[in-house]
Design a protein around this motif. Structure first.
Motif, PDB file in Angstrom:
ATOM      1  N   THR A  16       0.837  -1.201   0.000  1.00 32.12           N
ATOM      2  CA  THR A  16       0.000   0.000   0.000  1.00 32.12           C
ATOM      3  C   THR A  16       0.874   1.253   0.000  1.00 32.12           C
ATOM      4  O   THR A  16       0.616   2.200  -0.753  1.00 32.12           O
ATOM      5  CB  THR A  16      -0.954   0.003   1.213  1.00 32.12           C
ATOM      6  OG1 THR A  16      -1.734  -1.199   1.183  1.00 32.12           O
ATOM      7  CG2 THR A  16      -1.880   1.204   1.201  1.00 32.12           C
ATOM      8  N   ALA A  17       1.913   1.248   0.811  1.00 32.63           N
ATOM      9  CA  ALA A  17       2.829   2.397   0.858  1.00 32.63           C
ATOM     10  C   ALA A  17       3.463   2.633  -0.513  1.00 32.63           C
ATOM     11  O   ALA A  17       3.628   3.780  -0.943  1.00 32.63           O
ATOM     12  CB  ALA A  17       3.907   2.175   1.922  1.00 32.63           C
ATOM     13  N   SER A  18       3.792   1.553  -1.217  1.00 30.06           N
ATOM     14  CA  SER A  18       4.403   1.706  -2.549  1.00 30.06           C
ATOM     15  C   SER A  18       3.415   2.340  -3.532  1.00 30.06           C
ATOM     16  O   SER A  18       3.817   3.124  -4.390  1.00 30.06           O
ATOM     17  CB  SER A  18       4.909   0.361  -3.081  1.00 30.06           C
ATOM     18  OG  SER A  18       3.853  -0.462  -3.530  1.00 30.06           O
ATOM     19  N   LEU A  19       2.135   2.031  -3.393  1.00 30.59           N
ATOM     20  CA  LEU A  19       1.125   2.624  -4.283  1.00 30.59           C
ATOM     21  C   LEU A  19       1.032   4.135  -4.062  1.00 30.59           C
ATOM     22  O   LEU A  19       0.843   4.895  -5.008  1.00 30.59           O
ATOM     23  CB  LEU A  19      -0.240   1.970  -4.061  1.00 30.59           C
ATOM     24  CG  LEU A  19      -0.344   0.483  -4.418  1.00 30.59           C
ATOM     25  CD1 LEU A  19      -1.746  -0.040  -4.124  1.00 30.59           C
ATOM     26  CD2 LEU A  19       0.032   0.228  -5.868  1.00 30.59           C
ATOM     27  N   HIS A  21       3.600   5.963  -2.733  1.00 31.92           N
ATOM     28  CA  HIS A  21       4.911   6.486  -3.103  1.00 31.92           C
ATOM     29  C   HIS A  21       5.036   6.663  -4.619  1.00 31.92           C
ATOM     30  O   HIS A  21       5.627   7.630  -5.096  1.00 31.92           O
ATOM     31  CB  HIS A  21       6.013   5.559  -2.574  1.00 31.92           C
ATOM     32  CG  HIS A  21       7.392   6.004  -2.916  1.00 31.92           C
ATOM     33  ND1 HIS A  21       7.990   7.103  -2.330  1.00 31.92           N
ATOM     34  CD2 HIS A  21       8.287   5.516  -3.808  1.00 31.92           C
ATOM     35  CE1 HIS A  21       9.186   7.273  -2.847  1.00 31.92           C
ATOM     36  NE2 HIS A  21       9.397   6.321  -3.739  1.00 31.92           N
ATOM     37  N   GLU A  22       4.451   5.729  -5.385  1.00 30.64           N
ATOM     38  CA  GLU A  22       4.509   5.793  -6.844  1.00 30.64           C
ATOM     39  C   GLU A  22       3.468   6.749  -7.428  1.00 30.64           C
ATOM     40  O   GLU A  22       3.413   6.936  -8.647  1.00 30.64           O
ATOM     41  CB  GLU A  22       4.300   4.395  -7.437  1.00 30.64           C
ATOM     42  CG  GLU A  22       5.412   3.423  -7.112  1.00 30.64           C
ATOM     43  CD  GLU A  22       5.084   2.000  -7.542  1.00 30.64           C
ATOM     44  OE1 GLU A  22       4.341   1.819  -8.528  1.00 30.64           O
ATOM     45  OE2 GLU A  22       5.574   1.062  -6.890  1.00 30.64           O
ATOM     46  N   GLY A  23       2.639   7.345  -6.582  1.00 29.53           N
ATOM     47  CA  GLY A  23       1.631   8.296  -7.053  1.00 29.53           C
ATOM     48  C   GLY A  23       0.415   7.636  -7.686  1.00 29.53           C
ATOM     49  O   GLY A  23      -0.383   8.303  -8.335  1.00 29.53           O
ATOM     50  N   ILE A  24       0.280   6.330  -7.490  1.00 31.82           N
ATOM     51  CA  ILE A  24      -0.874   5.621  -8.035  1.00 31.82           C
ATOM     52  C   ILE A  24      -2.117   5.976  -7.232  1.00 31.82           C
ATOM     53  O   ILE A  24      -3.192   6.176  -7.782  1.00 31.82           O
ATOM     54  CB  ILE A  24      -0.615   4.100  -8.042  1.00 31.82           C
ATOM     55  CG1 ILE A  24       0.551   3.803  -8.990  1.00 31.82           C
ATOM     56  CG2 ILE A  24      -1.866   3.323  -8.423  1.00 31.82           C
ATOM     57  CD1 ILE A  24       1.136   2.425  -8.843  1.00 31.82           C
ATOM     58  N   LYS A 129      -5.851  -0.627 -12.200  1.00 31.96           N
ATOM     59  CA  LYS A 129      -6.753  -1.752 -11.937  1.00 31.96           C
ATOM     60  C   LYS A 129      -5.968  -2.978 -11.472  1.00 31.96           C
ATOM     61  O   LYS A 129      -6.340  -3.628 -10.491  1.00 31.96           O
ATOM     62  CB  LYS A 129      -7.565  -2.071 -13.198  1.00 31.96           C
ATOM     63  CG  LYS A 129      -8.619  -3.120 -12.993  1.00 31.96           C
ATOM     64  CD  LYS A 129      -9.461  -3.295 -14.246  1.00 31.96           C
ATOM     65  CE  LYS A 129     -10.549  -4.338 -14.034  1.00 31.96           C
ATOM     66  NZ  LYS A 129     -11.382  -4.521 -15.221  1.00 31.96           N
ATOM     67  N   ALA A 130      -4.878  -3.281 -12.155  1.00 30.03           N
ATOM     68  CA  ALA A 130      -4.059  -4.445 -11.781  1.00 30.03           C
ATOM     69  C   ALA A 130      -3.465  -4.273 -10.387  1.00 30.03           C
ATOM     70  O   ALA A 130      -3.476  -5.215  -9.580  1.00 30.03           O
ATOM     71  CB  ALA A 130      -2.946  -4.653 -12.807  1.00 30.03           C
ATOM     72  N   ARG A 131      -2.976  -3.082 -10.095  1.00 26.61           N
ATOM     73  CA  ARG A 131      -2.356  -2.849  -8.787  1.00 26.61           C
ATOM     74  C   ARG A 131      -3.383  -2.907  -7.658  1.00 26.61           C
ATOM     75  O   ARG A 131      -3.123  -3.463  -6.594  1.00 26.61           O
ATOM     76  CB  ARG A 131      -1.621  -1.503  -8.769  1.00 26.61           C
ATOM     77  CG  ARG A 131      -0.482  -1.370  -9.768  1.00 26.61           C
ATOM     78  CD  ARG A 131       0.692  -2.331  -9.535  1.00 26.61           C
ATOM     79  NE  ARG A 131       1.375  -2.165  -8.291  1.00 26.61           N
ATOM     80  CZ  ARG A 131       2.463  -1.428  -8.084  1.00 26.61           C
ATOM     81  NH1 ARG A 131       2.998  -0.773  -9.087  1.00 26.61           N
ATOM     82  NH2 ARG A 131       3.014  -1.349  -6.899  1.00 26.61           N
ATOM     83  N   ILE A 132      -4.559  -2.353  -7.879  1.00 30.28           N
ATOM     84  CA  ILE A 132      -5.604  -2.371  -6.849  1.00 30.28           C
ATOM     85  C   ILE A 132      -6.121  -3.799  -6.643  1.00 30.28           C
ATOM     86  O   ILE A 132      -6.394  -4.213  -5.516  1.00 30.28           O
ATOM     87  CB  ILE A 132      -6.758  -1.411  -7.224  1.00 30.28           C
ATOM     88  CG1 ILE A 132      -6.297   0.026  -7.069  1.00 30.28           C
ATOM     89  CG2 ILE A 132      -8.002  -1.664  -6.395  1.00 30.28           C
ATOM     90  CD1 ILE A 132      -5.906   0.430  -5.658  1.00 30.28           C
ATOM     91  N   GLN A 133      -6.239  -4.549  -7.725  1.00 28.04           N
ATOM     92  CA  GLN A 133      -6.688  -5.932  -7.577  1.00 28.04           C
ATOM     93  C   GLN A 133      -5.681  -6.744  -6.772  1.00 28.04           C
ATOM     94  O   GLN A 133      -6.066  -7.604  -5.981  1.00 28.04           O
ATOM     95  CB  GLN A 133      -6.958  -6.550  -8.952  1.00 28.04           C
ATOM     96  CG  GLN A 133      -8.227  -5.993  -9.566  1.00 28.04           C
ATOM     97  CD  GLN A 133      -8.488  -6.455 -10.990  1.00 28.04           C
ATOM     98  OE1 GLN A 133      -7.558  -6.699 -11.766  1.00 28.04           O
ATOM     99  NE2 GLN A 133      -9.752  -6.570 -11.337  1.00 28.04           N
ATOM    100  N   THR A 134      -4.394  -6.459  -6.930  1.00 26.67           N
ATOM    101  CA  THR A 134      -3.370  -7.118  -6.119  1.00 26.67           C
ATOM    102  C   THR A 134      -3.543  -6.735  -4.646  1.00 26.67           C
ATOM    103  O   THR A 134      -3.450  -7.593  -3.761  1.00 26.67           O
ATOM    104  CB  THR A 134      -1.955  -6.737  -6.619  1.00 26.67           C
ATOM    105  OG1 THR A 134      -1.815  -7.173  -7.966  1.00 26.67           O
ATOM    106  CG2 THR A 134      -0.866  -7.356  -5.762  1.00 26.67           C
TER     107      THR A 134
END
Length: 152
Positions: A16-19, A21-24, A129-134
């Motif tokens: 979650t922190a990486s999401l 940090h990456e601005g996603i 979408k892929a990142r949130i599904q993960t």
């Protein structure tokens, strides 16, 4: 079993922190998470699923509008504005940022800029979408293992 739950929870926190940090994702996603409670633990998944459905339709409408012989830039801008609002409301930061540029190209009636933004927003949406599904899959694994989702 407790060790694996703790490991999954750490993995979720780090992911979650990486999401962020990456601005996603942005803080709006955290606010959305805080609205979920015991009476509706699936709230975030439901809201994001609706976003996925709406966005798929909007992206089709954007494509169809751009493929017209005479482009209706007001209609195009209205679709982009809707996508900007919905992506902003769930914290899909990078999707929302592309929509800002897209709207500027609509206002300038810049077809090349509009096509480029459509391609970017499509790619960013699929990535989001892929990142949130993960993220949601990690949450499911934690719950299936008997753990709880760490508070945002």
């Amino acid at each position: 079993m407790e060790g694996s739950v703790a490991q999954l929870q750490r993995q979720l926190v780090d992911y979650t922190a990486s999401l962020f940090h990456e601005g996603i994702l942005d803080d709006q996603f955290t606010q959305l998470q805080q609205l979920a409670d015991e009476s509706n633990p699936e709230f975030v998944v439901e809201v994001v699923s609706l976003f996925f459905q709406d966005t798929a339709k909007l992206l089709n409408q954007l494509t169809n509008t751009l493929e017209q012989q005479n482009i209706d830039y007001k209609k195009l801008d209205a679709h982009v504005h809707q996508l900007k609002g919905s992506s902003s409301s769930i914290g899909a930061h990078r999707v929302q940022r592309i929509c800002v540029d897209f709207r500027n190209f609509c206002e300038a009636r810049n077809i090349d800029g509009c096509f480029a933004c459509l391609q970017q927003v499509n790619q960013e949406y699929l990535f989001f979408k892929a990142r949130i599904q993960t993220l949601f899959e990690l949450e499911k694994q934690i719950l299936a293992a008997g753990g709880s989702i760490p508070a945002p």
